[in-house]
Design a protein around this motif. Structure first.
Motif, PDB file in Angstrom:
ATOM      1  N   GLU A   1       8.003  65.993  14.279  1.00 57.29           N
ATOM      2  CA  GLU A   1       9.383  66.473  14.234  1.00 57.29           C
ATOM      3  C   GLU A   1      10.364  65.314  14.028  1.00 57.29           C
ATOM      4  O   GLU A   1      10.289  64.298  14.719  1.00 57.29           O
ATOM      5  CB  GLU A   1       9.745  67.198  15.538  1.00 57.29           C
ATOM      6  CG  GLU A   1       8.753  68.273  15.959  1.00 57.29           C
ATOM      7  CD  GLU A   1       8.726  69.455  15.009  1.00 57.29           C
ATOM      8  OE1 GLU A   1       9.702  69.613  14.238  1.00 57.29           O
ATOM      9  OE2 GLU A   1       7.754  70.226  15.038  1.00 57.29           O
TER      10      GLU A   1
ATOM     11  N   ILE B   1      21.804  73.440  20.320  1.00 52.34           N
ATOM     12  CA  ILE B   1      21.144  72.877  21.498  1.00 52.34           C
ATOM     13  C   ILE B   1      22.151  72.664  22.621  1.00 52.34           C
ATOM     14  O   ILE B   1      21.879  72.987  23.789  1.00 52.34           O
ATOM     15  CB  ILE B   1      20.448  71.552  21.129  1.00 52.34           C
ATOM     16  CG1 ILE B   1      19.193  71.831  20.302  1.00 52.34           C
ATOM     17  CG2 ILE B   1      20.085  70.749  22.389  1.00 52.34           C
ATOM     18  CD1 ILE B   1      18.509  70.587  19.774  1.00 52.34           C
TER      19      ILE B   1
ATOM     20  N   GLY C   1      16.458  70.163  25.234  1.00 55.15           N
ATOM     21  CA  GLY C   1      16.857  69.818  23.881  1.00 55.15           C
ATOM     22  C   GLY C   1      16.473  68.390  23.556  1.00 55.15           C
ATOM     23  O   GLY C   1      16.717  67.480  24.350  1.00 55.15           O
TER      24      GLY C   1
ATOM     25  N   ASN D   1      22.304  67.712  10.651  1.00 56.75           N
ATOM     26  CA  ASN D   1      21.758  68.415  11.812  1.00 56.75           C
ATOM     27  C   ASN D   1      22.848  68.912  12.756  1.00 56.75           C
ATOM     28  O   ASN D   1      22.555  69.304  13.892  1.00 56.75           O
ATOM     29  CB  ASN D   1      20.817  67.479  12.583  1.00 56.75           C
ATOM     30  CG  ASN D   1      19.608  67.069  11.767  1.00 56.75           C
ATOM     31  OD1 ASN D   1      19.064  67.863  11.003  1.00 56.75           O
ATOM     32  ND2 ASN D   1      19.194  65.814  11.905  1.00 56.75           N
TER      33      ASN D   1
ATOM     34  N   ALA E   1      22.305  72.437  14.260  1.00 57.73           N
ATOM     35  CA  ALA E   1      21.192  72.461  15.213  1.00 57.73           C
ATOM     36  C   ALA E   1      21.589  71.772  16.513  1.00 57.73           C
ATOM     37  O   ALA E   1      21.223  72.223  17.613  1.00 57.73           O
ATOM     38  CB  ALA E   1      19.966  71.788  14.602  1.00 57.73           C
TER      39      ALA E   1
ATOM     40  N   ARG F   1      13.785  66.386  13.382  1.00 53.58           N
ATOM     41  CA  ARG F   1      15.048  67.111  13.498  1.00 53.58           C
ATOM     42  C   ARG F   1      15.223  67.623  14.922  1.00 53.58           C
ATOM     43  O   ARG F   1      14.248  67.777  15.662  1.00 53.58           O
ATOM     44  CB  ARG F   1      15.079  68.282  12.510  1.00 53.58           C
ATOM     45  CG  ARG F   1      15.012  67.855  11.044  1.00 53.58           C
ATOM     46  CD  ARG F   1      15.043  69.050  10.125  1.00 53.58           C
ATOM     47  NE  ARG F   1      14.994  68.648   8.720  1.00 53.58           N
ATOM     48  CZ  ARG F   1      15.013  69.505   7.698  1.00 53.58           C
ATOM     49  NH1 ARG F   1      15.061  70.813   7.939  1.00 53.58           N
ATOM     50  NH2 ARG F   1      14.973  69.042   6.457  1.00 53.58           N
TER      51      ARG F   1
ATOM     52  N   PHE G   1       7.903  63.664  18.312  1.00 56.33           N
ATOM     53  CA  PHE G   1       9.204  63.457  17.660  1.00 56.33           C
ATOM     54  C   PHE G   1       9.297  62.005  17.233  1.00 56.33           C
ATOM     55  O   PHE G   1       8.831  61.103  17.930  1.00 56.33           O
ATOM     56  CB  PHE G   1      10.348  63.777  18.620  1.00 56.33           C
ATOM     57  CG  PHE G   1      10.559  65.250  18.860  1.00 56.33           C
ATOM     58  CD1 PHE G   1      11.589  65.936  18.219  1.00 56.33           C
ATOM     59  CD2 PHE G   1       9.747  65.952  19.754  1.00 56.33           C
ATOM     60  CE1 PHE G   1      11.793  67.283  18.449  1.00 56.33           C
ATOM     61  CE2 PHE G   1       9.946  67.295  19.991  1.00 56.33           C
ATOM     62  CZ  PHE G   1      10.965  67.974  19.342  1.00 56.33           C
TER      63      PHE G   1
ATOM     64  N   VAL H   1      12.572  72.457  23.104  1.00 54.84           N
ATOM     65  CA  VAL H   1      11.201  72.608  23.580  1.00 54.84           C
ATOM     66  C   VAL H   1      11.318  73.187  24.983  1.00 54.84           C
ATOM     67  O   VAL H   1      11.740  72.503  25.920  1.00 54.84           O
ATOM     68  CB  VAL H   1      10.442  71.271  23.607  1.00 54.84           C
ATOM     69  CG1 VAL H   1       9.009  71.482  24.069  1.00 54.84           C
ATOM     70  CG2 VAL H   1      10.471  70.616  22.225  1.00 54.84           C
TER      71      VAL H   1
ATOM     72  N   GLN I   1      15.506  69.904  18.153  1.00 52.68           N
ATOM     73  CA  GLN I   1      14.720  71.090  18.468  1.00 52.68           C
ATOM     74  C   GLN I   1      14.740  71.333  19.966  1.00 52.68           C
ATOM     75  O   GLN I   1      14.775  70.397  20.765  1.00 52.68           O
ATOM     76  CB  GLN I   1      13.276  70.880  17.990  1.00 52.68           C
ATOM     77  CG  GLN I   1      12.408  72.117  18.038  1.00 52.68           C
ATOM     78  CD  GLN I   1      11.031  71.847  17.455  1.00 52.68           C
ATOM     79  OE1 GLN I   1      10.021  72.006  18.142  1.00 52.68           O
ATOM     80  NE2 GLN I   1      10.986  71.432  16.205  1.00 52.68           N
TER      81      GLN I   1
ATOM     82  N   LYS J   1       3.598  68.125  20.835  1.00 59.00           N
ATOM     83  CA  LYS J   1       4.629  67.826  19.850  1.00 59.00           C
ATOM     84  C   LYS J   1       4.916  66.332  19.847  1.00 59.00           C
ATOM     85  O   LYS J   1       4.888  65.689  20.897  1.00 59.00           O
ATOM     86  CB  LYS J   1       5.935  68.582  20.143  1.00 59.00           C
ATOM     87  CG  LYS J   1       5.942  70.034  19.721  1.00 59.00           C
ATOM     88  CD  LYS J   1       7.307  70.662  19.948  1.00 59.00           C
ATOM     89  CE  LYS J   1       7.346  72.094  19.441  1.00 59.00           C
ATOM     90  NZ  LYS J   1       7.244  72.162  17.960  1.00 59.00           N
TER      91      LYS J   1
ATOM     92  N   ARG K   1       6.750  65.745   7.888  1.00 57.35           N
ATOM     93  CA  ARG K   1       6.728  67.213   7.737  1.00 57.35           C
ATOM     94  C   ARG K   1       5.317  67.712   7.470  1.00 57.35           C
ATOM     95  O   ARG K   1       4.904  68.745   8.005  1.00 57.35           O
ATOM     96  CB  ARG K   1       7.667  67.635   6.606  1.00 57.35           C
ATOM     97  CG  ARG K   1       9.133  67.626   6.989  1.00 57.35           C
ATOM     98  CD  ARG K   1      10.004  68.281   5.937  1.00 57.35           C
ATOM     99  NE  ARG K   1      10.180  67.418   4.775  1.00 57.35           N
ATOM    100  CZ  ARG K   1      11.148  66.520   4.663  1.00 57.35           C
ATOM    101  NH1 ARG K   1      12.009  66.346   5.656  1.00 57.35           N
ATOM    102  NH2 ARG K   1      11.257  65.788   3.564  1.00 57.35           N
TER     103      ARG K   1
END
Length: 369
Positions: A150, A227, A160, A220, A223, A152, A113, A156, A154, A111, A145
């Motif tokens: 990423e 987290i 967080g 956000n 979200a 936003r 970010f 993992v 998230q 991933k 996107r």
């Protein structure tokens, strides 16, 4: 190391840095040697699925420089396949190089970010492709996107990760100004004022841009709250600087007005609302922009900057080189030792004296010339 951003993205001559580096080569060489022994770019290979989560960080890739793009392409395509990379802004000035860089990183990491930096929003090479920097920002986020980067918050595994949008404002600078020497204006020194294009209601000369970018984080909020309720291990990251203490004092800088164009109080308020006023052992904020390596604890939060920076800075060993990057900040938990960084080490031993405006010798010599 000594005042690198004073020439990193500003319209100032570079030879003065070389003169200063020659005068201070011995002390900086010692610090670099320590870093090279303790922080390696390629930690031991990780097993496919049974090893702890690793998170690496880097900022200020500036891959419009071919040497920097080559550094990205030299990263192993196997070693980091199960790992996470946080990129704290300033990937590339052109849209093409931006997408090429993040695509290459996405091919190498599980991933990636990202949060935007100022260079990412420059429009000077884009012709009429983008009406302004906000339109370019939308295009960059859309591109992320598409390629799976990423932008936003998230979770993992049990960690967080929260990107924080930000911009700088001049009132961020609360320390006494240096006087008695002729310092170029912000408009003359900082390319952002010419390379970025903003709608008339937004300006880099006041707090409006900082407020605009900070409000982007409100999208956000849900979200972020999820987290916070799910994990005590949280990494926030931004491009810009959240606290003035994360930059050397003005008397140390080739451009003493630098603090007016690096950070935002809104950003510090935002990350404290996530990590808590007093922070915690599981709180970390990653930032970029100034090209100063940094690793320090302030009021219960660990602040880290790990810049690739410009090729000329690496050649002069101004930021520790490139062998230690990307920097592993999390390996099944936060690494428990601060990494050696010249300026954060300096301030761990020396009290900050913002009222002292007597120029450091290397700065005084620069302005004498």
């Amino acid at each position: 190391m000594m005042g690198s951003l004073s020439v990193s993205h500003l319209n100032l001559p570079t030879p003065s840095v070389h003169r200063h580096r020659s005068a201070n080569r011995s002390i900086c060489a010692v610090g670099d040697a320590i870093r090279q022994r303790t922080l390696r770019a390629d930690p031991p290979c990780r097993a496919p699925s049974d090893s702890p989560l690793r998170v690496f960080v880097v900022s200020d890739l500036h891959t419009d420089y071919s040497e920097n793009m080559e550094w990205v392409k030299r990263l192993s395509k196997k070693r980091f396949k199960n790992d996470v990379l946080i990129v704290a802004g300033d990937v590339a000035e052109t849209y093409k190089n931006f997408l090429s860089t993040l695509s290459a990183l996405k091919d190498r990491f599980r991933k990636v970010f990202y949060v935007p930096g100022n260079h990412d929003l420059w429009c000077r090479r884009e012709g009429e492709t983008f009406v302004d920097s906000l339109e370019k920002l939308d295009a960059l986020l859309d591109g992320c996107r598409v390629i799976g980067v990423e932008t936003r918050p998230q979770m993992v595994e049990d960690l967080g990760i929260i990107p924080l949008f930000s911009w700088y404002h001049q009132s961020f600078d609360k320390e006494k100004d240096v006087t008695g020497v002729r310092i170029p204006s912000l408009e003359m020194a900082c390319k952002d004022f010419h390379a970025c294009k903003w709608p008339s209601e937004l300006s880099g000369k006041d707090i409006t841009l900082a407020q605009y970018f900070d409000m982007m984080n409100e999208k956000n909020r849900d979200a972020i709250e999820e987290i916070k309720s799910s994990s005590c291990n949280i990494i926030t990251f931004s491009h810009f600087v959240p606290r003035q203490e994360l930059c050397p004092e003005k008397r140390m800088l080739f451009y003493p007005n630098l603090p007016k164009i690096i950070g935002s109080n809104l950003l510090e308020d935002r990350l404290r609302s996530i990590h808590g006023t007093h922070g915690s052992a599981q709180a970390c904020h990653v930032f970029g922009h100034t090209h100063f390596c940094w690793d320090a604890m302030l009021d219960g939060i660990r602040y880290v900057q790990a810049p690739l920076a410009y090729p000329r800075e690496r050649k002069r060993r101004m930021n520790g080189g490139e062998d230690w990057l990307p920097f592993c900040i999390y390996f099944g938990g936060f690494t428990d030792k601060l990494s050696p960084c010249y300026w954060s080490d300096y301030y761990s031993k020396n009290k900050r004296e913002p009222q002292n405006t007597v120029l450091a010798p290397w700065v005084a010599k620069f302005y004498t010339r």
